[in-house]
Structure formats: structure tokens, C-alpha cells
Design an enzyme around this catalytic site. Structure first.
Site, PDB file in Angstrom:
ATOM      1  N   GLN A   1      10.786   6.925   4.046  1.00  0.00           N
ATOM      2  CA  GLN A   1       9.337   6.873   4.293  1.00  0.00           C
ATOM      3  C   GLN A   1       8.601   8.143   3.873  1.00  0.00           C
ATOM      4  OE1 GLN A   1       8.672   5.594   8.317  1.00  0.00           O
ATOM      5  NE2 GLN A   1       8.795   3.436   7.752  1.00  0.00           N
TER       6      GLN A   1
ATOM      7  N   ARG B   1      12.936   0.847   0.321  1.00  0.00           N
ATOM      8  CA  ARG B   1      11.900   1.020   1.357  1.00  0.00           C
ATOM      9  C   ARG B   1      12.565   1.109   2.739  1.00  0.00           C
ATOM     10  NH1 ARG B   1       7.131  -0.702  -1.320  1.00  0.00           N
ATOM     11  NH2 ARG B   1       5.862   0.624  -0.002  1.00  0.00           N
TER      12      ARG B   1
HETATM   13  P1  NAD Z   1       3.334  -4.924  -2.525  1.00  0.00           P
HETATM   14  O1  NAD Z   1       2.356  -3.979  -3.107  1.00  0.00           O
HETATM   15  O2  NAD Z   1       4.602  -5.194  -3.260  1.00  0.00           O
HETATM   16  O3  NAD Z   1       2.611  -6.336  -2.262  1.00  0.00           O
HETATM   17  C1  NAD Z   1       1.431  -6.405  -1.478  1.00  0.00           C
HETATM   18  C2  NAD Z   1       1.498  -7.584  -0.532  1.00  0.00           C
HETATM   19  O4  NAD Z   1       1.286  -8.796  -1.271  1.00  0.00           O
HETATM   20  C3  NAD Z   1       2.810  -7.754   0.208  1.00  0.00           C
HETATM   21  O5  NAD Z   1       2.583  -7.707   1.604  1.00  0.00           O
HETATM   22  C4  NAD Z   1       3.295  -9.125  -0.242  1.00  0.00           C
HETATM   23  O6  NAD Z   1       4.005  -9.834   0.777  1.00  0.00           O
HETATM   24  C5  NAD Z   1       2.002  -9.815  -0.601  1.00  0.00           C
HETATM   25  N1  NAD Z   1       2.144 -11.019  -1.451  1.00  0.00           N
HETATM   26  C6  NAD Z   1       2.962 -11.234  -2.502  1.00  0.00           C
HETATM   27  N2  NAD Z   1       2.786 -12.473  -3.009  1.00  0.00           N
HETATM   28  C7  NAD Z   1       1.812 -13.061  -2.264  1.00  0.00           C
HETATM   29  C8  NAD Z   1       1.165 -14.333  -2.294  1.00  0.00           C
HETATM   30  N3  NAD Z   1       1.511 -15.292  -3.162  1.00  0.00           N
HETATM   31  N4  NAD Z   1       0.204 -14.559  -1.381  1.00  0.00           N
HETATM   32  C9  NAD Z   1      -0.160 -13.633  -0.461  1.00  0.00           C
HETATM   33  N5  NAD Z   1       0.410 -12.428  -0.384  1.00  0.00           N
HETATM   34  C10 NAD Z   1       1.390 -12.132  -1.254  1.00  0.00           C
HETATM   35  O7  NAD Z   1       3.712  -4.479  -1.030  1.00  0.00           O
HETATM   36  P2  NAD Z   1       3.919  -3.026  -0.432  1.00  0.00           P
HETATM   37  O8  NAD Z   1       2.663  -2.538   0.153  1.00  0.00           O
HETATM   38  O9  NAD Z   1       4.601  -2.172  -1.434  1.00  0.00           O
HETATM   39  O10 NAD Z   1       4.920  -3.347   0.770  1.00  0.00           O
HETATM   40  C11 NAD Z   1       6.107  -4.059   0.501  1.00  0.00           C
HETATM   41  C12 NAD Z   1       7.041  -3.989   1.699  1.00  0.00           C
HETATM   42  O11 NAD Z   1       7.568  -2.686   1.892  1.00  0.00           O
HETATM   43  C13 NAD Z   1       6.399  -4.362   3.027  1.00  0.00           C
HETATM   44  O12 NAD Z   1       7.322  -5.115   3.763  1.00  0.00           O
HETATM   45  C14 NAD Z   1       6.187  -3.061   3.702  1.00  0.00           C
HETATM   46  O13 NAD Z   1       6.131  -3.182   5.095  1.00  0.00           O
HETATM   47  C15 NAD Z   1       7.450  -2.357   3.260  1.00  0.00           C
HETATM   48  N6  NAD Z   1       7.329  -0.902   3.367  1.00  0.00           N
HETATM   49  C16 NAD Z   1       8.402  -0.193   3.825  1.00  0.00           C
HETATM   50  C17 NAD Z   1       8.307   1.182   3.896  1.00  0.00           C
HETATM   51  C18 NAD Z   1       9.459   1.999   4.358  1.00  0.00           C
HETATM   52  O14 NAD Z   1      10.086   1.653   5.336  1.00  0.00           O
HETATM   53  N7  NAD Z   1       9.789   3.055   3.634  1.00  0.00           N
HETATM   54  C19 NAD Z   1       7.157   1.827   3.512  1.00  0.00           C
HETATM   55  C20 NAD Z   1       6.089   1.063   3.059  1.00  0.00           C
HETATM   56  C21 NAD Z   1       6.202  -0.304   2.967  1.00  0.00           C
END
Ligand code: NAD
Length: 370
Positions: free
Chosen positions: A121, A116
Site C-alpha cells: 500500500q 495490490r
Molecule cells: P481500476 O482502476 O482497475 O478500475 C476501477 C473500477 O472499475 C474498479 O472498481 C472495477 O471493479 C470497476 N469496473 C470494471 N469494469 C466495470 C464494469 N463493467 N462496470 C462497472 N465497474 C467496473 O481499479 P483500482 O482503483 O485500481 O482498484 C482495483 C482494486 O485494487 C480494488 O479492489 C481496490 O480495492 C484494490 N486496491 C488494493 C490496494 C492495496 O491493498 N494495495 C490499494 C488500492 C486498491
């Protein structure tokens, strides 16, 4: 170079590339073979594919002729050998399937495993599809919910705004916040990553902090598993919020692990009748005690929807965004002259490659197999 687009399994509505997107490839001299009716459920006909330069073929012909095969789900044909495959194959939950592809000497890229990073992105299929899921989760909840979302003060009386609780503020959760706010709801949010607090607040929601979460700073932005002690503390705090909530959207996931159980039976039965829970984490076990993947359950007047495939409810836009992700990834592995160019020094190529040269090459998937 020939690229093949397969028709997805019956339960899927999306397609890897829409007709317009195939033109980007055919203009570069790449031949595109599309399986008959591949885009049908995403409202794209074979005629449109032909209009944009693709050729319609049977499934067997596509598989035989293509150097690169595009399919969102892993093709279950068992006849694919020495090809390059690109899709969302969820290898951490399907290591034995990956092993079969490796044995058939396929080079398989699973875009859900892309690091990520900023450079990734434009290829980030998890983001493009989760964004839709977060949006649709709120709309779906608002349809089932038998009360208003916004506040109203009318001559016939006042209506209080709906209270929405969102568990997990990743891509889906953040879009769910934005959508619920646009509909006029009051929104509270839980996440274990303190880094999201500012984003949550900038969308106009309240971020509920629970101290003592495990440090996830080395997990590439993802959450990590929490201690039992933290989860108990978090549950107690969630119970307070849930007792007041009308809508709960749960999105909490940990890559490669079962989703954390955040909403217990006791919490659900205490909710106001008519309340709605949409669990986007259903496919990895769900965040609630009653979640059943791909099912809607009504328990004591509370509706619990288990649906991790909400992106498929908007097949046209979902395919458009997914296709753009795929085209951006293809640019990494195809040279300007239209030849295959696998650069293993590139962290995105290496990080998303699961099988190559007859072996599972991705360390996490390899570890699962052993
Ligand atoms: P995900 O689908 O893996 O998880 C969803 C959310 O659930 C996350 O925010 C996680 O912290 C939360 N979570 C996990 N356990 C939990 C708990 N016990 N209680 C409450 N919340 C909990 O997440 P995602 O949408 O795939 O995003 C993951 C990461 O990737 C984030 O940091 C996001 O900012 C990052 N991201 C980076 C890029 C990039 O730069 N290419 C693009 C998208 C997302």
C-alpha cells in the site's frame, strides 16, 4: 550508489522525486543526480534540489552515472543500458517498449504492476495518483457544469442538488464519491465487484446492483471482463440512471484490457443539456461512445471530457505522493548500507519487475509478446 532523476516528457508536469524527498537518500550517503529543470513544472527549482543535497546534471550525465534511474514515463532516449529503472511504464500496453529495455539489459520495475497487497500500500502509485484523479474529476465537472452542486432553498427559489453517477468504485471512483458528496450532490454508483458496496454506502452514495457479474475473487481485487449478456443488462440499468444524471464520472477499467463501453451514444443524447461526463478511463479506450483521450467534446449540449492524466493537474501533491511511493519501494531494493539488494523471493520485487538479465521476466508481459 547513484540515483538519477530524469526530466519527464513535455506533456508531463510531475517529477519522480521532489527536492525534500531527495534528502532522504542523500542522508544515507546515496548520490542523487537530477536532470536540469526536472522539477520545474512541479514548482521545484534546481536550487531547491541543490539545497537538499542533490546535484544538477545534464540528461546524458544523469543517464551515464546513475545506477538507478527514476522517471514516471519510460525514457525514450534509446541510450540506456544495464541500469535499473523505476516508473509507471504500463507494460501491458507497451510490451514492445519493454522488450527494447530488456534487450539493453536493463532491470525495469513498473510500479503499476505491484501486487495490490497490504504490504504494497505504501508504494501503490495507482492509488496515490487515482485518488487525485477522482478528486479532480469532480472539481473539473463542477467547473464546467452550469448549475449548482448543492441543494439551496432561498427566498429567490429552490435549487435541487446535482445528481452524480459514478461508474466504477475503485480508488478514483471512491474519491469521486467523497468529493461529490462534500459538494452536496446526490450520488449513485455502479461497480461489478459486490465487495465495494459497503464502502460506497458508507460514503453516503447509493450502490446500484446488477446481478450476474463475473466472479473476480481470483483477480487480486481487480475487475474481470464481463459476459455480453451481463453488459447488456448493466447497460439497461445504467440507461435508467443516466437519464436522470447531471454529471457522470466514469472510471471502469480492467487491467491490461480495453476499458468496457458502458455509456452508449443513445444514453448520452438523452441526457439533459448542460450535463457533463468526465471519463478517467479515456487512455484505455474510454467508457463512453464519444470519449476521445485528451480531448473535450461537446455533443448536443453534453460535454464529454476524456482525461486519464488528471493527477498531472496537481503536479506538486501528485509528485509528493508519487515520490513517497518511490522512496518506500527503494527501501525494498537498497540495503541499509546503501547497496543494491534485489531479493527475488520478495513478491513485491518480483511482481513489479518487468525486465531483467536481458529478458522480459513478467509472465503477463511475456505472454503478450508471444
Ligand atoms: P481500476 O482502476 O482497475 O478500475 C476501477 C473500477 O472499475 C474498479 O472498481 C472495477 O471493479 C470497476 N469496473 C470494471 N469494469 C466495470 C464494469 N463493467 N462496470 C462497472 N465497474 C467496473 O481499479 P483500482 O482503483 O485500481 O482498484 C482495483 C482494486 O485494487 C480494488 O479492489 C481496490 O480495492 C484494490 N486496491 C488494493 C490496494 C492495496 O491493498 N494495495 C490499494 C488500492 C486498491
Amino acid at each position: 550508489m547513484t540515483i538519477g532523476i530524469l526530466r519527464e516528457p513535455a506533456f508531463e508536469t510531475r517529477v519522480s522525486l521532489l527536492p525534500e524527498a531527495t534528502a532522504t537518500l542523500t542522508k544515507r550517503g546515496i548520490t542523487v543526480f537530477t536532470e536540469q529543470a526536472a522539477g520545474e513544472k512541479a514548482f521545484s527549482s534546481d536550487e531547491e534540489y541543490i539545497k537538499f543535497g542533490a546535484q544538477i546534471r545534464s540528461r546524458d550525465e544523469v543517464i551515464q552515472a546513475a545506477d538507478i534511474i527514476l522517471s514516471i514515463h519510460p525514457p525514450a532516449d534509446g541510450t540506456i543500458n544495464s541500469k535499473i529503472l523505476i516508473g509507471i511504464y504500463q507494460p501491458l500496453f507497451a510490451a514492445p517498449v519493454m522488450y527494447e529495455f530488456a534487450q539493453r539489459r536493463n532491470t525495469l520495475f513498473s510500479l503499476d504492476m505491484l501486487p495490490r497487497t497490504t504490504r504494497a500500500q505504501s508504494m501503490d502509485v495507482l492509488s496515490s495518483q487515482s485518488n487525485i484523479a477522482g478528486y479532480k474529476a469532480v472539481l473539473h465537472a463542477s467547473n464546467i457544469y452550469s448549475r449548482y452542486f448543492p441543494m439551496f432553498m432561498t427566498a429567490a427559489g429552490s435549487i435541487a442538488p446535482a445528481k452524480v453517477l459514478i461508474l466504477g468504485a475503485g480508488v478514483a471512483g471512491l474519491q469521486a464519491i467523497a468529493t461529490a458528496k462534500r459538494l452536496g450532490a446526490v450520488v449513485e454508483v455502479f461497480d461489478t465487484r459486490p465487495a465495494v458496496k459497503e464502502e460506497v454506502m458508507s460514503l453516503g452514495a447509493k450502490f446500484v446492483e446488477v446481478e450476474g457479474a463475473a466472479d473476480a475473487s481470483k483477480a487480486g481485487g481487480y475487475a474481470v471482463e464481463q459476459t455480453e449478456e451481463f453488459l447488456q443488462k448493466q447497460k439497461a440499468r445504467i440507461a435508467e440512471s443516466i437519464a436522470k444524471a447531471d454529471i457522470v464520472i466514469t472510471t471502469a477499467q480492467i487491467p491490461g484490457k480495453k476499458a468496457p463501453l458502458l455509456v452508449t451514444e443513445e444514453m448520452i443524447v438523452q441526457m439533459r443539456k448542460g450535463s457533463v461526463i468526465i471519463d478517467i478511463a479515456a487512455a484505455t479506450g474510454g467508457n463512453t461512445a464519444f470519449t476521445k483521450n485528451n480531448e473535450t467534446i461537446v455533443k448536443d449540449g453534453i460535454t464529454i471530457v476524456g482525461n486519464s492524466a488528471l493527477a498531472a493537474s496537481m503536479p506538486s501533491d501528485a509528485s509528493k505522493l508519487y515520490g513517497k511511493n518511490v522512496l518506500n519501494f527503494l527501501q525494498l531494493i537498497i540495503s541499509k548500507e546503501g547497496n543494491l539488494n534485489l531479493n527475488w523471493e520478495d513478491d513485491l520485487v518480483k511482481g513489479s519487475c518487468i525486465t531483467h538479465n536481458g529478458e522480459i521476466v513478467h509472465e503477463l508481459v511475456k505472454a503478450l509478446m508471444s
